[in-house]
Design a protein around this motif. Structure first.
Motif, short mmCIF file in Angstrom:
data_model
loop_
_atom_site.label_atom_id
_atom_site.label_comp_id
_atom_site.label_asym_id
_atom_site.label_seq_id
_atom_site.Cartn_x
_atom_site.Cartn_y
_atom_site.Cartn_z
N ASP A 1 0.58 -1.55 -0.23
CA ASP A 1 0.15 -0.12 0.28
C ASP A 1 0.62 1.08 -0.09
OD1 ASP A 1 0.96 -0.29 2.57
OD2 ASP A 1 -0.72 0.61 3.28
N ASP A 2 1.80 0.99 0.60
CA ASP A 2 2.96 2.79 0.53
C ASP A 2 3.68 2.53 -0.44
OD1 ASP A 2 4.73 -0.03 1.11
OD2 ASP A 2 4.92 1.14 2.45
N ASN A 3 4.53 1.99 -1.56
CA ASN A 3 4.34 2.11 -2.70
C ASN A 3 3.59 1.37 -4.04
OD1 ASN A 3 4.20 -0.70 -2.88
ND2 ASN A 3 6.28 -1.17 -2.74
N ALA A 4 2.42 1.72 -3.65
CA ALA A 4 1.67 1.17 -5.44
C ALA A 4 1.32 2.73 -5.56
CB ALA A 4 0.25 1.25 -5.30
N GLY A 5 1.67 3.52 -5.04
CA GLY A 5 1.14 5.00 -5.81
C GLY A 5 2.46 5.57 -6.35
N PHE A 6 3.53 4.70 -5.91
CA PHE A 6 5.15 5.29 -6.99
C PHE A 6 5.35 4.73 -8.07
CE2 PHE A 6 8.96 3.03 -7.83
CZ PHE A 6 9.60 4.59 -8.35
N TRP A 7 4.12 3.21 -8.26
CA TRP A 7 4.39 2.51 -9.91
C TRP A 7 3.07 3.27 -10.20
CZ3 TRP A 7 8.71 0.31 -10.65
CH2 TRP A 7 9.84 -0.14 -9.85
N LEU A 8 1.91 3.43 -9.64
CA LEU A 8 1.68 3.81 -10.90
C LEU A 8 1.72 5.42 -11.58
CD1 LEU A 8 -2.03 3.17 -8.28
CD2 LEU A 8 -1.20 1.94 -11.12
N GLU A 9 2.51 5.64 -10.44
CA GLU A 9 2.93 7.63 -10.89
C GLU A 9 3.97 7.69 -12.13
OE1 GLU A 9 3.64 8.89 -7.41
OE2 GLU A 9 1.75 9.15 -6.64
N ASN A 10 5.02 6.42 -12.40
CA ASN A 10 5.66 6.07 -12.56
C ASN A 10 5.06 5.28 -14.29
OD1 ASN A 10 8.23 6.82 -12.37
ND2 ASN A 10 7.67 6.71 -10.44
N GLY A 11 3.71 5.25 -14.65
CA GLY A 11 3.43 5.01 -15.71
C GLY A 11 2.24 3.14 -16.12
N ALA A 12 2.47 2.94 -14.43
CA ALA A 12 1.68 2.05 -14.76
C ALA A 12 0.05 1.72 -14.75
CB ALA A 12 2.46 0.38 -13.07
N SER A 13 0.20 0.52 -15.44
CA SER A 13 -1.79 0.50 -15.38
C SER A 13 -2.81 0.10 -14.47
CB SER A 13 -2.41 -0.19 -17.07
OG SER A 13 -1.89 -1.30 -16.92
N HIS A 14 -1.83 -0.69 -13.76
CA HIS A 14 -2.54 -1.58 -12.64
C HIS A 14 -0.86 -1.90 -12.00
CE1 HIS A 14 -5.87 -1.90 -15.58
NE2 HIS A 14 -6.36 -2.86 -14.66
N VAL A 15 -1.87 -2.15 -10.72
CA VAL A 15 -0.74 -3.00 -9.65
C VAL A 15 -1.03 -4.41 -9.22
CG1 VAL A 15 0.91 -0.61 -8.33
CG2 VAL A 15 -0.99 -1.58 -7.59
N ILE A 16 -0.26 -4.96 -9.23
CA ILE A 16 -0.31 -6.36 -9.39
C ILE A 16 0.18 -7.12 -7.75
CG2 ILE A 16 0.00 -9.38 -10.21
CD1 ILE A 16 0.85 -7.57 -12.57
N VAL A 17 -0.30 -7.87 -7.20
CA VAL A 17 -0.30 -7.68 -5.24
C VAL A 17 -0.72 -9.15 -4.99
CG1 VAL A 17 -0.66 -7.25 -3.39
CG2 VAL A 17 -0.78 -5.69 -4.73
N THR A 18 0.46 -9.70 -4.52
CA THR A 18 -0.15 -10.94 -3.89
C THR A 18 0.51 -11.08 -2.25
OG1 THR A 18 0.99 -12.34 -5.82
CG2 THR A 18 0.80 -13.84 -3.82
N SER A 19 1.85 -11.30 -1.87
CA SER A 19 2.72 -11.25 -0.50
C SER A 19 1.73 -10.89 0.28
CB SER A 19 3.73 -11.41 -0.70
OG SER A 19 4.16 -11.95 -1.80
N PHE A 20 1.70 -9.13 -0.25
CA PHE A 20 1.21 -8.55 0.89
C PHE A 20 0.20 -8.52 1.07
CE2 PHE A 20 -1.14 -4.28 1.90
CZ PHE A 20 -0.42 -3.77 2.63
#
Length: 258
Positions: A93-112
């Motif tokens: 949750d604390d780095n999802a925004g970083f990846w979205l702001e850098n161009g990712a359309s979606h973030v993919i999550v498992t272990s969190f």
């Protein structure tokens, strides 16, 4: 049924590996292919061919000596095609925004979300809120155990007690916009799909789902089309000629439209 391309990055290089051999200790994995091209090369190729919705996976943990180079490669791919690719590997949750702001359309999550062998609903709610449900993909990668399939975490090394089933898909779909499912025991082997996993996805008629693992021929793609009732998207990795395999990249693109 759409072809979703992939960019798997391990130790700072685009690779195809045998999924079940990945180990954090020593940053090791059995390799099928190591590319001479960087991640941005593949992102530009996918953009040119209009293959949106593919995924970038960082296969090193944040503690790895290779992580920063793996991260740099991932960012270069996102910057090459802003909004065209998803990203996974160490997303919280604390780095999802970083990846979205850098161009990712979606973030993919498992272990969190799946922690200590269990589903952590509080973390699920947190990441869904942080990324936005429509930008969250839950990776429900699974392996067979005692005759059933269970979700695995930490780069596919640890089993959870959450069974991969239609009921699980139903329960989790309220928090995300898409599912990505690697059939890990078949991943990187190009020896056929896991039919039982494909059947579960085919019987699911909710949010979009992407299958990965074991596709080694056009017969495998057709089998997935039938079991998935023509609504499950797919990834081809080691079998693709881009990664040293026998299946023509352009032929796979054409196959999705047939």
């Amino acid at each position: 049924m759409r072809f979703r391309p992939c960019i798997d990055i391990h130790n700072g290089k685009v690779k195809q590996i045998v999924g079940g051999t990945l180990r954090d200790f020593g940053d090791s994995a059995r390799e099928n292919f190591v590319s001479r091209q960087d991640a941005a090369f593949y992102a530009k190729l996918y953009k040119k061919d209009g293959l949106s919705g593919g995924h970038i996976i960082l296969l090193n943990p944040g503690t790895s000596a290779y992580y920063e180079e793996t991260k740099r490669q991932a960012l270069s791919a996102l910057h090459a095609w802003p909004g065209g690719l998803q990203i996974g590997g160490g997303i919280r949750d604390d780095n999802a925004g970083f990846w979205l702001e850098n161009g990712a359309s979606h973030v993919i999550v498992t272990s969190f979300v799946f922690r200590d062998g269990k589903l952590d609903y509080e973390n699920l709610k947190r990441i869904s809120k942080a990324a936005g449900r429509e930008h969250l993909v839950l990776d429900l990668s699974c392996r067979r155990k005692n005759g059933s399939y269970y979700i695995v975490t930490d780069r596919w090394q640890k089993f959870t007690d959450v069974e991969f089933s239609r009921e699980t898909l139903e329960a989790l779909s309220a928090y995300c916009g898409e599912f990505l499912v690697h059939a890990v025991d078949a991943e990187g082997k190009a020896q056929g799909i896991e039919a039982s996993v494909a059947e579960v996805l085919g019987n699911w008629n909710g949010i979009p789902a992407v299958y990965a693992g074991g596709i080694g021929s056009f017969e495998d793609i057709e089998k997935l089309r039938l079991l998935g009732k023509n609504r499950v998207d797919f990834t081809v990795g080691s079998a693709l000629d881009l990664f040293g395999g026998p299946l023509g990249y352009k032929d796979v693109i054409a196959c999705q439209k047939s």
